[in-house]
Motif scaffolding. Sequence first.
Motif, PDB file in Angstrom:
ATOM      1  N   ILE A  66      22.161  20.328  54.940  1.00  0.00           N
ATOM      2  CA  ILE A  66      23.517  20.798  54.613  1.00  0.00           C
ATOM      3  C   ILE A  66      24.297  19.738  53.848  1.00  0.00           C
ATOM      4  O   ILE A  66      24.921  20.008  52.814  1.00  0.00           O
ATOM      5  N   LEU A  67      24.250  18.496  54.348  1.00  0.00           N
ATOM      6  CA  LEU A  67      25.147  17.470  53.828  1.00  0.00           C
ATOM      7  C   LEU A  67      24.645  16.787  52.560  1.00  0.00           C
ATOM      8  O   LEU A  67      25.459  16.373  51.733  1.00  0.00           O
ATOM      9  N   ILE A  68      23.341  16.655  52.364  1.00  0.00           N
ATOM     10  CA  ILE A  68      22.872  16.025  51.127  1.00  0.00           C
ATOM     11  C   ILE A  68      23.262  16.851  49.899  1.00  0.00           C
ATOM     12  O   ILE A  68      23.852  16.311  48.954  1.00  0.00           O
ATOM     13  N   PRO A  69      22.985  18.167  49.867  1.00  0.00           N
ATOM     14  CA  PRO A  69      23.457  18.962  48.720  1.00  0.00           C
ATOM     15  C   PRO A  69      24.981  18.955  48.586  1.00  0.00           C
ATOM     16  O   PRO A  69      25.505  18.930  47.466  1.00  0.00           O
ATOM     17  N   ASN A 105      20.478   9.703  45.068  1.00  0.00           N
ATOM     18  CA  ASN A 105      19.803   8.636  45.817  1.00  0.00           C
ATOM     19  C   ASN A 105      20.719   8.030  46.887  1.00  0.00           C
ATOM     20  O   ASN A 105      20.288   7.721  47.998  1.00  0.00           O
ATOM     21  N   PHE A 106      22.017   7.901  46.575  1.00  0.00           N
ATOM     22  CA  PHE A 106      22.966   7.374  47.552  1.00  0.00           C
ATOM     23  C   PHE A 106      23.147   8.366  48.705  1.00  0.00           C
ATOM     24  O   PHE A 106      23.177   7.967  49.879  1.00  0.00           O
ATOM     25  N   SER A 107      23.259   9.642  48.388  1.00  0.00           N
ATOM     26  CA  SER A 107      23.413  10.673  49.427  1.00  0.00           C
ATOM     27  C   SER A 107      22.225  10.672  50.376  1.00  0.00           C
ATOM     28  O   SER A 107      22.381  10.782  51.600  1.00  0.00           O
ATOM     29  N   THR A 108      21.034  10.538  49.807  1.00  0.00           N
ATOM     30  CA  THR A 108      19.819  10.518  50.621  1.00  0.00           C
ATOM     31  C   THR A 108      19.753   9.262  51.478  1.00  0.00           C
ATOM     32  O   THR A 108      19.358   9.304  52.649  1.00  0.00           O
ATOM     33  N   ALA A 109      20.150   8.122  50.907  1.00  0.00           N
ATOM     34  CA  ALA A 109      20.155   6.867  51.659  1.00  0.00           C
ATOM     35  C   ALA A 109      21.129   6.927  52.828  1.00  0.00           C
ATOM     36  O   ALA A 109      20.824   6.446  53.928  1.00  0.00           O
ATOM     37  N   VAL A 110      22.291   7.506  52.605  1.00  0.00           N
ATOM     38  CA  VAL A 110      23.281   7.653  53.675  1.00  0.00           C
ATOM     39  C   VAL A 110      22.709   8.486  54.816  1.00  0.00           C
ATOM     40  O   VAL A 110      22.847   8.145  55.996  1.00  0.00           O
ATOM     41  N   GLN A 111      22.038   9.579  54.477  1.00  0.00           N
ATOM     42  CA  GLN A 111      21.473  10.448  55.505  1.00  0.00           C
ATOM     43  C   GLN A 111      20.357   9.743  56.269  1.00  0.00           C
ATOM     44  O   GLN A 111      20.270   9.840  57.501  1.00  0.00           O
ATOM     45  N   ALA A 112      19.497   9.024  55.557  1.00  0.00           N
ATOM     46  CA  ALA A 112      18.403   8.317  56.211  1.00  0.00           C
ATOM     47  C   ALA A 112      18.932   7.246  57.159  1.00  0.00           C
ATOM     48  O   ALA A 112      18.461   7.111  58.298  1.00  0.00           O
ATOM     49  N   ALA A 113      19.914   6.462  56.690  1.00  0.00           N
ATOM     50  CA  ALA A 113      20.477   5.399  57.519  1.00  0.00           C
ATOM     51  C   ALA A 113      21.202   5.964  58.736  1.00  0.00           C
ATOM     52  O   ALA A 113      21.101   5.422  59.847  1.00  0.00           O
ATOM     53  N   SER A 114      21.908   7.065  58.554  1.00  0.00           N
ATOM     54  CA  SER A 114      22.644   7.680  59.664  1.00  0.00           C
ATOM     55  C   SER A 114      21.695   8.243  60.716  1.00  0.00           C
ATOM     56  O   SER A 114      22.018   8.262  61.913  1.00  0.00           O
ATOM     57  N   GLY A 118       8.322   4.614  57.069  1.00  0.00           N
ATOM     58  CA  GLY A 118       9.689   4.963  57.454  1.00  0.00           C
ATOM     59  C   GLY A 118       9.895   6.463  57.513  1.00  0.00           C
ATOM     60  O   GLY A 118      10.145   7.117  56.503  1.00  0.00           O
ATOM     61  N   VAL A 119       9.804   7.031  58.716  1.00  0.00           N
ATOM     62  CA  VAL A 119       9.872   8.484  58.867  1.00  0.00           C
ATOM     63  C   VAL A 119      11.206   9.034  58.386  1.00  0.00           C
ATOM     64  O   VAL A 119      11.264  10.129  57.804  1.00  0.00           O
ATOM     65  N   ASN A 120      12.308   8.293  58.588  1.00  0.00           N
ATOM     66  CA  ASN A 120      13.610   8.767  58.125  1.00  0.00           C
ATOM     67  C   ASN A 120      13.633   8.920  56.607  1.00  0.00           C
ATOM     68  O   ASN A 120      14.234   9.867  56.075  1.00  0.00           O
ATOM     69  N   LEU A 121      13.013   7.980  55.920  1.00  0.00           N
ATOM     70  CA  LEU A 121      12.970   8.053  54.457  1.00  0.00           C
ATOM     71  C   LEU A 121      12.196   9.279  53.998  1.00  0.00           C
ATOM     72  O   LEU A 121      12.624   9.987  53.070  1.00  0.00           O
ATOM     73  N   ILE A 138      14.002  16.490  51.967  1.00  0.00           N
ATOM     74  CA  ILE A 138      15.151  17.397  51.886  1.00  0.00           C
ATOM     75  C   ILE A 138      15.810  17.307  50.514  1.00  0.00           C
ATOM     76  O   ILE A 138      16.171  18.326  49.907  1.00  0.00           O
ATOM     77  N   ALA A 139      15.946  16.075  49.999  1.00  0.00           N
ATOM     78  CA  ALA A 139      16.622  15.871  48.715  1.00  0.00           C
ATOM     79  C   ALA A 139      15.738  16.182  47.519  1.00  0.00           C
ATOM     80  O   ALA A 139      16.236  16.348  46.403  1.00  0.00           O
TER      81      ALA A 139
END
Length: 430
Positions: free
Chosen positions: A119-122, A132-141, A380-383, A389-390
């Motif tokens: 929901i939040l990346i798009p 890339n920044f949106s995806t990084a934020v989601q992975a870190a969160s 890195g599973v989060n990545l 998703i992205a």
Amino acid sequence: MTGLLFCSLLLFFLLGVPVAFAMGLSAIGVMVQGGVSLQVAVQRIFSTMDSFPLMAIPFFILAGNLMEHSGISHRLIQFANALVGRITGGLGIVTVVTAMFFAAISGSSAATIAAIGSILIPAMVRKGFPTNFSTAVQAASGELGVIIPPSIPMIIFALTAGVSVSIGDLFIAGIIPGILIAASLMLTIYVLSKKNGYGLEPAGTEEKFEFAALWKSALNAFFPLLMPVIILGGIYGGIFTPTEAAAVAVGYSFVLGKFVYKTLNRKNLMEALRNSVIATAIIMFIIGNAGLFGWVLTAERVPDKVAEFFISISDSPIVFLLLVNLLLLFVGMFLETGASIVIIAPILTPVAAEFGIDPIHFGIIMIVNLAVGMLTPPVGVNLFVACQIAGIRIEQIVKAMLPFYVVLLVDILLISYLPNLSLWLPGLYK
């Protein structure tokens, strides 16, 4: 025999053998070499899994899946957006806040990313944030999913640490470190968004704060947000054990999705059950073989030898924690979090106790380090989840991840050398 154990384990890893099989086969090889009956291996695997506290894992996994398939994430996102969406870098900060909320429900990092990332990346990209920044934020969160209670890795640590550790104390100990990490991520997003102009609304079109909208979104998210209160309040109120709390969470999630919001139908219920069975089977198989591996480690006096090694380097807890942090960050790059815990915790936790480090504090240090490992290639599973998703490749977000790596390393040092961040809340209940 110790050399044979670890050399065979490393060989299996290099051959791409799954972690659970690698641990089990390495332990069995040492047992056969030492003339121990293979019947003992079966008994150790069974006795490890024959544990009442372990039942909390499938229950928490199922509760998180039920919440995810009930569309609860939409309500949490709406509330987080109404709360902090107008701040610079708003949707990025919303991502962190929502991850905190969902982490308090799911206990899983990957589940947190899967539930809110789609929901939040798009949405962030539409608001002008780079992909890339949106995806990084989601992975870190997403790493908050294993730090903020309830946390499945915390349960695994408590059951495999080699010393007596309370699951409830670990849960409560993760609250302040989780808030610290979330606050540092939000500050980083704010600074980067301010500097680079991410997500800025055209002049005159900025959303204004409306208390009515915040109140409405809070009411919509009230029941999901009540779940962690019930879990932690029930545990520390002496109403039920962590395992019973997990069962209560399942019942609460089902009633919420089926009868309150009426979004849980037969199809998504079966999907939630299927995903939960698969995840539980994988974790339990790892834990069973880890129990056998740990039994061999103890028989070979590996923890004692490791303690002697660290003491030979330095008798300072500061140096010990620095070396442990470096080791855990390295291990987290190559092994899944649960597997890392079941291999390392029985070895290092007794050693930490000899250095005067509280097992609860050490457990939080280990989990936070390995949570950062979820953000580091190659495993890195989060990545992987966030990039899937992205729709981008991992190498495309490495540069965007660098500021978050720096901030998280600072968080690790603070949590390591300021033990009251982890121990203050549990100490209030003693």
